[in-house]
Design a protein around this motif. Sequence first.
Motif, short mmCIF file in Angstrom:
data_model
loop_
_atom_site.label_atom_id
_atom_site.label_comp_id
_atom_site.label_asym_id
_atom_site.label_seq_id
_atom_site.Cartn_x
_atom_site.Cartn_y
_atom_site.Cartn_z
N UNK A 30 0.83 -1.21 0.00
CA UNK A 30 0.00 0.00 0.00
C UNK A 30 0.87 1.26 0.00
N UNK A 31 1.98 1.22 0.73
CA UNK A 31 2.89 2.37 0.76
C UNK A 31 3.50 2.63 -0.61
N UNK A 32 3.59 1.59 -1.42
CA UNK A 32 4.11 1.72 -2.78
C UNK A 32 2.99 1.88 -3.80
N UNK A 33 1.77 2.07 -3.30
CA UNK A 33 0.58 2.23 -4.15
C UNK A 33 0.36 1.03 -5.06
N UNK A 34 0.56 -0.17 -4.49
CA UNK A 34 0.33 -1.41 -5.21
C UNK A 34 -0.84 -2.15 -4.58
N UNK A 35 -1.41 -3.07 -5.33
CA UNK A 35 -2.56 -3.84 -4.86
C UNK A 35 -2.15 -4.81 -3.76
N UNK A 36 -3.05 -5.01 -2.83
CA UNK A 36 -2.83 -5.98 -1.76
C UNK A 36 -2.92 -7.39 -2.33
N UNK A 37 -2.32 -8.33 -1.63
CA UNK A 37 -2.41 -9.73 -2.03
C UNK A 37 -3.26 -10.48 -1.01
#
Length: 71
Positions: A30-37
């Motif tokens: 989330x800190x890297x603005x990526x989707x959660x797994x």
Amino acid sequence: MTRPIIVFDLDGTLIDTAPDLLDSLNHSLAASELAAVDEAGFKRFVGHGGRVMIERAHAAQQRSLESQEHD
């Protein structure tokens, strides 16, 4: 007289740490603005420590980490 040494392996042997690792990984993503797994996807990233887990999760989303982002 020497005292016995008792060593515990708590990572998955006595305590299930997977939910905590998953939460930590998703926080990093989330800190890297990526989707959660999800839990099923998470298992393929585990092994060889936290740094590798985070690298694998980022790579799965076509994103690499700069060396300063690791620490």
